[in-house]
Design an enzyme around this catalytic site. Structure first.
Site, PDB file in Angstrom:
ATOM      1  N   LYS A  54      85.245  29.373  53.725  1.00  0.00           N
ATOM      2  CA  LYS A  54      86.747  28.463  54.573  1.00  0.00           C
ATOM      3  C   LYS A  54      85.981  28.041  55.414  1.00  0.00           C
ATOM      4  CE  LYS A  54      89.563  31.660  51.779  1.00  0.00           C
ATOM      5  NZ  LYS A  54      90.497  32.608  51.835  1.00  0.00           N
ATOM      6  N   GLN A  98      91.842  38.087  55.531  1.00  0.00           N
ATOM      7  CA  GLN A  98      91.267  37.694  54.106  1.00  0.00           C
ATOM      8  C   GLN A  98      92.121  39.232  53.265  1.00  0.00           C
ATOM      9  OE1 GLN A  98      89.471  35.607  52.517  1.00  0.00           O
ATOM     10  NE2 GLN A  98      89.485  36.535  50.504  1.00  0.00           N
ATOM     11  N   ASP A 121      98.681  30.618  55.732  1.00  0.00           N
ATOM     12  CA  ASP A 121      98.246  30.616  54.632  1.00  0.00           C
ATOM     13  C   ASP A 121      99.218  31.311  54.016  1.00  0.00           C
ATOM     14  OD1 ASP A 121      97.379  30.857  51.778  1.00  0.00           O
ATOM     15  OD2 ASP A 121      96.191  32.784  52.268  1.00  0.00           O
TER      16      ASP A 121
END
Ligand code: NAP
Length: 281
Positions: A54, A98, A121
């Protein structure tokens, strides 16, 4: 075999990233560099790889990647304090924690600490709910990537029967809602589903989000179905038995170069969207 459509995620991702270039340049001209903060807790090698991928994708597009690597023994409170600081930092536009985090951490509490303006996200309850209603600024990236692939290849969704295997809050559930919002008839399957094979045999669209390598069998796929494999298991193996499912499907995403690159491109897009919203020019 010639009528088979391989849904090329790299191509879809390139199309998304191409549109971002001029937007990043325009932000740059106004003195704004879009910035994604990624928080990695602990040393899980797979998570490290995802975070590195990423970060690299950000840099290639001129997006700043602020990487925060925290010790695996960190407490929920200390993790939330880091997130709160990032929420307040005007130079940070998106925050990605994450998944998964070590067991002692209350992952839900940590996700909820992310400000909705920076929840690129779609992991907060509010972000999830907005997605359920169909007006999220930032739906979860992998579900959004799956929808982007269907749209790029102009695969009809309305009136189709979509069977999603998996119901995680970041993947199976939100993609089920997105398909429903696009007027598919949706069946969401999970580990307690009985007769999974029979469910899949009814599917026009199959989304595999199970986390088990090569789990979806070819004989479960209806002739002509569209198969989207969100799975990403060690050794670059998806959640569907690719060759066997390819034999039945009309279209299928490969692994790698299917859903994965589009997920990353979607994350970049959401970060640029957030930079434009948070720092209006
Ligand atoms: P997860 O949280 O482990 O969820 C897996 C889901 O699969 C659960 O809902 C589980 O059911 C269901 N399941 C497990 N065994 C099953 C069985 N035998 N039959 C039917 N359903 C079953 O996983 P996730 O985070 O959603 O990720 C799923 C996959 O997507 C993984 O391979 C992951 O690596 C991949 N992924 C890819 C991307 C990308 O960018 N490509 C991003 C995120 C994740 P229960 O709810 O009943 O336990």
């Amino acid at each position: 075999m010639t009528d088979k459509l391989i849904l090329d995620g790299a191509r879809v991702a390139d199309a998304i990233k191409e549109q971002l270039k001029t937007r990043v340049e325009a932000l740059g001209a106004a003195g704004i560099v879009p910035c994604l903060a990624t928080i990695l807790v602990g040393d899980d090698p797979a998570s490290e790889t995802y975070v590195r991928m990423k970060g690299n994708a950000c840099r290639r597009l001129g997006i700043e990647s602020k990487r925060i690597h925290l010790d695996r023994s960190i407490s929920t409170e200390d993790l939330i304090a880091v997130i709160t600081q990032l929420n307040r930092d005007p130079l940070v536009h998106g925050i990605l924690l994450q998944h998964p985090v070590p067991h002692q951490i209350d992952e839900r509490a940590a996700f909820e600490a992310i400000s909705i303006q920076k929840d690129v996200d779609g992991v907060t309850a509010l972000g999830f709910a907005q997605n359920a209603f169909g007006y999220a600024d930032y739906p979860s990236c992998t579900p959004a990537a799956i929808m982007a692939i269907l749209d790029y290849y102009q695969i009809p969704i309305e009136g189709k029967h979509a069977v999603v295997v998996g119901r995680s809050p970041i993947l199976g559930k939100p993609v089920s809602l997105m398909l429903l919002n696009r007027n598919a008839t949706v069946t969401t399957c999970h580990s307690k589903t009985q007769n999974l094979a029979d469910m899949l045999k009814l599917a026009d669209i199959v989304v595999a989000a199970v986390g088990k390598p090569s789990f979806i069998q070819g004989e479960w796929i209806r002739e002509g179905a569209v198969v989207l494999d969100a799975g990403y298991n060690p050794g670059n193996v998806g959640d569907v038995d690719y060759e066997a499912c390819l034999a039945r499907a009309s279209a299928i995403t490969p692994v790698p170069a299917g859903v994965g690159p589009v997920t990353i491109a979607t994350l970049l897009k959401h970060t640029v969207d957030a930079a434009e919203k948070l720092a209006p020019m």
